[in-house]
Design a protein around this motif. Structure first.
Motif, mmCIF file in Angstrom:
data_model
loop_
_atom_site.group_PDB
_atom_site.id
_atom_site.type_symbol
_atom_site.label_atom_id
_atom_site.label_comp_id
_atom_site.label_asym_id
_atom_site.label_seq_id
_atom_site.Cartn_x
_atom_site.Cartn_y
_atom_site.Cartn_z
ATOM 1 N N GLU A 215 0.843 -1.211 0.000
ATOM 2 C CA GLU A 215 0.000 0.000 0.000
ATOM 3 C C GLU A 215 0.862 1.238 0.000
ATOM 4 O OE1 GLU A 215 -1.430 3.481 2.241
ATOM 5 O OE2 GLU A 215 -0.108 1.928 3.062
ATOM 6 N N ASN A 216 0.414 2.254 -0.761
ATOM 7 C CA ASN A 216 1.108 3.538 -0.753
ATOM 8 C C ASN A 216 0.149 4.613 -1.241
ATOM 9 O OD1 ASN A 216 3.376 5.599 -1.207
ATOM 10 N ND2 ASN A 216 4.511 3.788 -0.556
ATOM 11 N N VAL A 217 0.637 5.841 -1.285
ATOM 12 C CA VAL A 217 -0.195 6.951 -1.750
ATOM 13 C C VAL A 217 -0.378 6.880 -3.269
ATOM 14 C CG1 VAL A 217 0.375 8.497 0.139
ATOM 15 C CG2 VAL A 217 1.845 8.438 -1.884
ATOM 16 N N LYS A 218 -1.445 7.478 -3.753
ATOM 17 C CA LYS A 218 -1.742 7.475 -5.183
ATOM 18 C C LYS A 218 -0.604 8.082 -5.996
ATOM 19 C CE LYS A 218 -5.021 9.458 -8.509
ATOM 20 N NZ LYS A 218 -6.189 10.362 -8.672
ATOM 21 N N ASN A 219 0.075 9.085 -5.438
ATOM 22 C CA ASN A 219 1.132 9.787 -6.151
ATOM 23 C C ASN A 219 2.329 8.900 -6.472
ATOM 24 O OD1 ASN A 219 2.104 12.331 -7.231
ATOM 25 N ND2 ASN A 219 3.620 12.320 -5.589
ATOM 26 N N LEU A 220 2.375 7.703 -5.897
ATOM 27 C CA LEU A 220 3.458 6.771 -6.218
ATOM 28 C C LEU A 220 3.514 6.505 -7.717
ATOM 29 C CD1 LEU A 220 5.637 4.768 -5.182
ATOM 30 C CD2 LEU A 220 3.832 3.063 -5.011
ATOM 31 N N LYS A 221 2.345 6.465 -8.369
ATOM 32 C CA LYS A 221 2.302 6.170 -9.808
ATOM 33 C C LYS A 221 2.972 7.253 -10.646
ATOM 34 C CE LYS A 221 -1.248 4.579 -11.937
ATOM 35 N NZ LYS A 221 -2.639 4.395 -12.432
ATOM 36 N N SER A 222 2.838 8.501 -10.224
ATOM 37 C CA SER A 222 3.339 9.611 -11.034
ATOM 38 C C SER A 222 4.677 10.166 -10.560
ATOM 39 C CB SER A 222 2.308 10.745 -11.055
ATOM 40 O OG SER A 222 2.011 11.171 -9.737
ATOM 41 N N HIS A 223 5.157 9.698 -9.417
ATOM 42 C CA HIS A 223 6.396 10.247 -8.875
ATOM 43 C C HIS A 223 7.562 10.083 -9.859
ATOM 44 C CE1 HIS A 223 10.153 10.160 -6.500
ATOM 45 N NE2 HIS A 223 9.587 11.185 -5.901
ATOM 46 N N ASP A 224 8.348 11.136 -9.983
ATOM 47 C CA ASP A 224 9.517 11.135 -10.876
ATOM 48 C C ASP A 224 9.118 10.703 -12.291
ATOM 49 O OD1 ASP A 224 12.147 11.451 -11.684
ATOM 50 O OD2 ASP A 224 12.745 9.426 -11.051
ATOM 51 N N LYS A 225 8.004 11.290 -12.761
ATOM 52 C CA LYS A 225 7.504 11.048 -14.127
ATOM 53 C C LYS A 225 7.234 9.565 -14.388
ATOM 54 C CE LYS A 225 9.944 15.107 -15.909
ATOM 55 N NZ LYS A 225 10.934 15.629 -16.891
ATOM 56 N N GLY A 226 6.879 8.855 -13.345
ATOM 57 C CA GLY A 226 6.529 7.443 -13.496
ATOM 58 C C GLY A 226 7.687 6.483 -13.326
ATOM 59 N N ASN A 227 8.894 6.998 -13.171
ATOM 60 C CA ASN A 227 10.064 6.109 -13.081
ATOM 61 C C ASN A 227 10.065 5.291 -11.787
ATOM 62 O OD1 ASN A 227 11.319 6.755 -15.546
ATOM 63 N ND2 ASN A 227 12.152 8.640 -14.667
ATOM 64 N N THR A 228 9.648 5.915 -10.679
ATOM 65 C CA THR A 228 9.611 5.202 -9.399
ATOM 66 C C THR A 228 8.696 3.983 -9.491
ATOM 67 O OG1 THR A 228 10.064 7.214 -8.130
ATOM 68 C CG2 THR A 228 8.984 5.402 -6.969
ATOM 69 N N PHE A 229 7.488 4.194 -10.027
ATOM 70 C CA PHE A 229 6.526 3.099 -10.112
ATOM 71 C C PHE A 229 7.017 2.027 -11.091
ATOM 72 C CE2 PHE A 229 2.437 1.185 -11.505
ATOM 73 C CZ PHE A 229 2.008 0.759 -10.264
ATOM 74 N N ARG A 230 7.633 2.459 -12.179
ATOM 75 C CA ARG A 230 8.156 1.494 -13.154
ATOM 76 C C ARG A 230 9.207 0.594 -12.507
ATOM 77 N NH1 ARG A 230 12.710 1.596 -15.692
ATOM 78 N NH2 ARG A 230 13.076 3.804 -15.219
ATOM 79 N N ILE A 231 10.095 1.183 -11.705
ATOM 80 C CA ILE A 231 11.131 0.393 -11.044
ATOM 81 C C ILE A 231 10.510 -0.591 -10.060
ATOM 82 C CG2 ILE A 231 13.090 0.522 -9.452
ATOM 83 C CD1 ILE A 231 13.766 3.242 -10.751
#
Length: 469
Positions: free
Chosen positions: A232-248
């Protein structure tokens, strides 16, 4: 010594040993209680059942500076009542799970409700630990409590290889079917990113103190190989650092051999984003990643799109969560209310949306903003309207009659209800900490019934996985 004296001596020694054992057991019980409550509180409860216990006398008893005596049956029972009882299915658990970055147990609740046994909890904040232990069964014989997860993963040591770390995790953490982890949100949240930018600090995976803790979760998943995980995390995890965080994150989980449910859906209507307002009157979006080990073939039928089938038929109204009367200390002072009022006016004039959130408890459709960990500072995001006349102009701000209707904050007890830790008008959730710490804890938590719904959706798959194990 004749036979009679020998028998008497033997019985006396046996009685002394029994008393000593009982004293040790009583001391262990009091030690567990004192992990949650202060000595003044414990002494007060003891005084209700017997004796003239004071904070000082309890301190002398704990430190063996007074004549040792075992607790009476009434005292022992009273202390036992200060600890949470085991769940109804105690001893008949269907599966085992671990609760990482546990906070005050918001995610644990739903998984225990479907028959799970929590065998390991990790939470570093000492105040949150007190609240957690006050509300969740944590018998040391069947449950381990860890404060710093890096003591398990050894990620804070440069002299440990990946193989050594994996072996340490394997030997330290109990086996489990499900891993729950609400890994720290601050590096990915909008508020956290803004704050760190302003301070010139790194955020996301570049944040050494919190951001990399996702990799501690990944190390545990890799070493213990649970059948299922729920992150679980905040919704902004998806968009953080232009999506790179979520991709990793997604690539890491994929490389570990796990399939994340609904991973192909990324745009509008993403079922991985769950809004608490569907369960309670609070807009609170969280991203939920449910992962399954590919080799077990458990993931094919599961989807979070079905969570709408578990929405309550009737959502409680905001007003139903409130106490009819509260202490005057929760009403905003004239100075604070004036500051918030004119701060909002200033930003409205500039076309900005900054300002307080005033909630009308008489409106059954009212939905509060997201309760945050900073709520203790001024309560601005959720203020309860007490009849403030918004039609009056700024020149009438100091109107005496209107000032009597200044807004108020939620109480910690009302926060517990807004987050779903207890039922409407309930008071079952124990809050053994100060208001400031309670606000932080509820603001950092999850909407409990939302994750209970996730658990309910997963129930048949979890029990299938446990059978396979």
């Amino acid at each position: 010594m004749n036979d009679f004296d020998a028998i008497a001596e033997q019985l006396s020694q046996q009685s002394l040993r029994q008393q000593q054992q009982q004293l040790e057991e009583d001391s262990a019980l009091v030690s567990r209680i004192l992990e949650i409550y202060d000595q003044k509180t414990v002494a007060h409860h003891l005084r209700q059942v017997s004796g003239d216990w004071t904070r000082e006398s309890l301190n002398r008893w704990v430190n063996r500076k007074s004549s040792p005596r075992v607790l009476t049956a009434a005292e022992n029972q009273m202390l036992q009542n200060m600890l949470p009882p085991p769940p109804a299915h105690h001893g008949k658990y269907a599966f085992k799970f671990v609760d990482l970055f546990a906070g005050i147990g918001g995610i644990r609740s739903g998984f225990e409700a479907i028959g799970g046994q929590c065998v390991f909890t990790s939470e570093w904040n000492k105040h949150a630990v007190r609240t957690y232990k006050a509300n969740w069964y944590c018998n040391p014989e069947s449950h381990q409590f860890n404060q710093d997860i890096r003591d398990v993963t050894l990620s804070n040591r440069d002299d440990v290889s990946d193989e050594q770390a994996a072996a340490h995790i394997q030997s330290t953490m109990p086996d489990h079917d499900v891993l729950l982890a609400g890994f720290p949100c601050q590096p990915f949240s909008l508020a956290g990113v803004s704050k760190k930018n302003a301070l010139g600090r790194a955020h996301g995976f570049a944040c050494e103190t919190q951001g990399t803790l996702f990799f501690d979760v990944a190390r545990i998943i890799d070493a213990k190989r649970p059948a299922i995980f729920v992150l679980e995390n905040v919704k902004n995890l998806k968009s953080h650092d232009k999506g790179n965080t979520f991709r990793i994150i997604m690539e890491t989980l994929d490389s570990l051999g796990y399939e994340v449910s609904d991973s192909a859906i990324m745009g509008a209507g993403d079922p991985k984003i769950i809004d608490g307002k569907n369960f309670l009157p609070q807009h609170r979006e969280r991203i939920v990643l449910v992962g399954f080990r590919r080799d077990l073939n458990l993931h094919k039928e599961f989807t979070l799109t079905k969570i709408n089938e578990l929405y309550p038929q009737r959502r409680p109204t905001f007003g139903e969560l409130l106490d009819p009367t509260v202490d005057a200390k929760y009403i905003l002072t004239p100075t604070l209310w004036k500051y918030l009022y004119y701060y909002a006016k200033k930003h409205q004039a500039k076309g900005n949306g900054f300002g307080y959130g005033l909630v009308d408890p008489t409106n059954p459709a009212s939905v509060a903003r997201t309760l945050s960990a900073r709520y203790y500072k001024d309560g601005a995001e959720i203020l309860i309207d007490r009849g403030w006349d918004k039609s009056l102009g700024e020149e009438d701000f100091d109107n005496a009659d209107n000032q009597l209707r200044r807004p108020r904050r939620l109480t910690p007890r009302e926060c517990a209800r807004l987050m779903g830790f207890e039922a409407v008008q309930g008071n079952a959730f124990r809050i053994p900490v100060s208001d400031t710490q309670a606000y932080r804890q509820f603001g950092n938590s999850v909407v409990v019934p939302a994750f209970a719904a996730v658990a309910k959706l997963l129930e048949p798959t979890i029990k299938l996985a446990a059978k396979k194990r």
